[in-house]
Design an enzyme around this catalytic site. Structure first.
Site, PDB file in Angstrom:
ATOM      1  CE  LYS A  59      16.762  -3.749   4.727  1.00 25.02           C
ATOM      2  NZ  LYS A  59      16.861  -3.135   3.372  1.00 25.02           N
ATOM      3  CG  HIS A 120      21.546   3.602   7.347  1.00 23.95           C
ATOM      4  ND1 HIS A 120      20.190   3.760   7.499  1.00 23.95           N
ATOM      5  CD2 HIS A 120      21.708   2.846   6.229  1.00 23.95           C
ATOM      6  CE1 HIS A 120      19.572   3.152   6.501  1.00 23.95           C
ATOM      7  NE2 HIS A 120      20.456   2.595   5.723  1.00 23.95           N
ATOM      8  CB  SER A 150      14.338  -6.208   7.977  1.00 20.46           C
ATOM      9  OG  SER A 150      14.380  -5.564   6.734  1.00 20.46           O
ATOM     10  CE1 TYR A 205       8.551  -0.914   7.898  1.00 19.54           C
ATOM     11  CE2 TYR A 205       7.307  -2.329   9.383  1.00 19.54           C
ATOM     12  CZ  TYR A 205       7.795  -2.049   8.115  1.00 19.54           C
ATOM     13  OH  TYR A 205       7.521  -2.916   7.085  1.00 19.54           O
ATOM     14  CB  THR A 239       4.096   5.455   0.269  1.00 15.52           C
ATOM     15  OG1 THR A 239       2.990   5.916   1.046  1.00 15.52           O
ATOM     16  CG2 THR A 239       4.729   6.623  -0.457  1.00 15.52           C
TER      17      THR A 239
HETATM   18  P1  A3P Z   1      11.301  -6.239   5.416  1.00 15.95           P
HETATM   19  O1  A3P Z   1      12.665  -6.790   5.130  1.00 15.95           O
HETATM   20  O2  A3P Z   1      10.836  -6.612   6.808  1.00 15.95           O
HETATM   21  O3  A3P Z   1      10.293  -6.560   4.393  1.00 15.95           O
HETATM   22  P2  A3P Z   1      14.980   0.326   4.599  1.00 15.95           P
HETATM   23  O4  A3P Z   1      14.287   1.111   3.550  1.00 15.95           O
HETATM   24  O5  A3P Z   1      15.290   1.095   5.846  1.00 15.95           O
HETATM   25  O6  A3P Z   1      16.145  -0.427   4.057  1.00 15.95           O
HETATM   26  O7  A3P Z   1      13.936  -0.754   5.132  1.00 15.95           O
HETATM   27  C1  A3P Z   1      13.516  -1.831   4.346  1.00 15.95           C
HETATM   28  C2  A3P Z   1      12.396  -2.527   5.070  1.00 15.95           C
HETATM   29  O8  A3P Z   1      11.223  -1.691   4.989  1.00 15.95           O
HETATM   30  C3  A3P Z   1      12.021  -3.849   4.427  1.00 15.95           C
HETATM   31  O9  A3P Z   1      11.440  -4.642   5.472  1.00 15.95           O
HETATM   32  C4  A3P Z   1      10.981  -3.383   3.403  1.00 15.95           C
HETATM   33  O10 A3P Z   1      10.146  -4.403   2.916  1.00 15.95           O
HETATM   34  C5  A3P Z   1      10.205  -2.385   4.276  1.00 15.95           C
HETATM   35  N1  A3P Z   1       9.420  -1.434   3.476  1.00 15.95           N
HETATM   36  C6  A3P Z   1       9.824  -0.683   2.443  1.00 15.95           C
HETATM   37  N2  A3P Z   1       8.798   0.026   1.933  1.00 15.95           N
HETATM   38  C7  A3P Z   1       7.723  -0.274   2.695  1.00 15.95           C
HETATM   39  C8  A3P Z   1       6.353   0.135   2.668  1.00 15.95           C
HETATM   40  N3  A3P Z   1       5.905   0.996   1.765  1.00 15.95           N
HETATM   41  N4  A3P Z   1       5.522  -0.390   3.601  1.00 15.95           N
HETATM   42  C9  A3P Z   1       5.971  -1.259   4.530  1.00 15.95           C
HETATM   43  N5  A3P Z   1       7.256  -1.687   4.598  1.00 15.95           N
HETATM   44  C10 A3P Z   1       8.125  -1.210   3.689  1.00 15.95           C
END
Ligand code: A3P
Length: 307
Positions: A59, A120, A150, A205, A239
């Protein structure tokens, strides 16, 4: 002859063999039983020197970074990057699921390098071939509180992960490193400590949210790519959180409801910095901060927006 199923068909075929899998420790790190039970083959994986590893605690921005790198490899060609869902284009190294779903290793076998590989695993569990072959490794970290929020929502909707339980107890499990893939603290530290020796690109992030273009350019330099300004602008746009949320190839709508129940919480949930303020009470935040000080005292990783 073995029937060739698409990713979604295979998941549907696996049907109700899914459940919330228990965690089994591998060298002290709790991993989903399907992963732990196949650990030897994961540990034996040999990458090609040209393969790229994207490593994160769950996440922290994995999917976002996978999409950026795939688009960079395809010079910003949006259609080319819609050829398949994220986990097919960029396999998840250690994932194993009930048959007939192919494992991450199965996908990797069918692809030619350079492959964009997701993991991970904490540093010490990454197969040693990545370091021996001097593969490029991008690590993305996210501040502990937002990362936990998250993960909490993800554990609610991902019906293969252990039940998150109530929020208060989840904070404790996070602090004690009891969630899948173990301790956030050990994870972010393990790569931070090794980043110079192992030439790891360590991203945040929060930096990606603040200035995505700057961070995409950092990735371009690290991967030694030659990409025009215009293509970089296009990749930043493609993106954005909004575009990835609407894109069926990146929003995990490929995984049906018995596994990812997006009516509980969407995979692309909020994509913000500081959402932890909507979850922690002041007392919980204070207790978390005191423990954080202790767990992080041996490193100085510049996390932002945590207090
Ligand atoms: P949230 O749950 O805070 O919205 P992963 O890909 O490591 O599983 O992480 C998922 C998290 O990254 C989620 O956070 C998701 O919404 C966020 N995320 C995915 N794509 C994103 C983007 N393009 N910009 C910002 N956040 C993004």
């Amino acid at each position: 002859m073995e029937e060739k199923l698409s990713y979604t068909e295979a998941i549907q075929r696996a049907g109700d063999s899914f459940s919330r899998f228990p965690l089994i420790p591998i060298r002290g790190v709790p991993l989903m039983s399907y992963i732990a039970n196949n650990w030897e083959s994961i540990w034996a994986f040999r990458p090609d020197p040209s393969d790229i590893l994207i490593a994160t605690y769950p996440k922290a921005g994995t999917t976002w970074t996978q999409e950026i790198v795939d688009l960079l490899f395809h010079n910003g060609d949006a259609e080319a990057c819609k050829r398949a869902p994220t986990p097919v284009r960029s396999p998840f190294l250690e994932i194993f699921s009930p048959p007939p779903i192919p494992s991450g290793l199965d996908y990797l076998k069918t692809m030619d390098p350079p492959r964009i590989i997701k993991t991970h695993l904490p540093f010490q569990l990454v197969p040693t071939g990545f370091w021996e072959n001097k593969c490029k490794v991008i690590y993305v970290s996210r501040n502990a509180k937002d990362n936990m929020v998250s993960y909490f929502h993800f554990d609610s909707m991902n019906l293969t992960q252990p039940e998150p339980g109530p929020w208060e107890g989840y904070i404790r499990k996070f602090m004690q490193g009891e969630l899948s893939w173990g301790s956030w603290y050990d994870h972010v530290k393990s790569y931070w400590i090794e980043r110079e020796k192992k030439n790891i690109l360590y991203l945040f992030y929060e930096d990606m949210k603040e200035n995505p273009r700057r961070e995409v350019e950092r990735i371009v330099r690290y991967l030694d790519l030659s990409v025009s300004d215009e293509v970089i602008s296009r990749i930043v746009e493609l993106t954005s959180f909004k575009n990835m949320k609407e894109n069926p190839m990146t929003n995990y709508s490929c995984i049906p409801a018995p596994i990812f129940d997006q009516s509980i919480s969407p995979f692309m949930r909020k994509g913000e910095v500081g959402d932890w303020r909507n979850h922690f009470t002041p007392e919980q935040s204070k207790m978390f901060d005191e423990d954080y000080e202790k767990q992080m005292k041996d490193v100085n990783i510049p996390f932002r927006d945590i207090i």
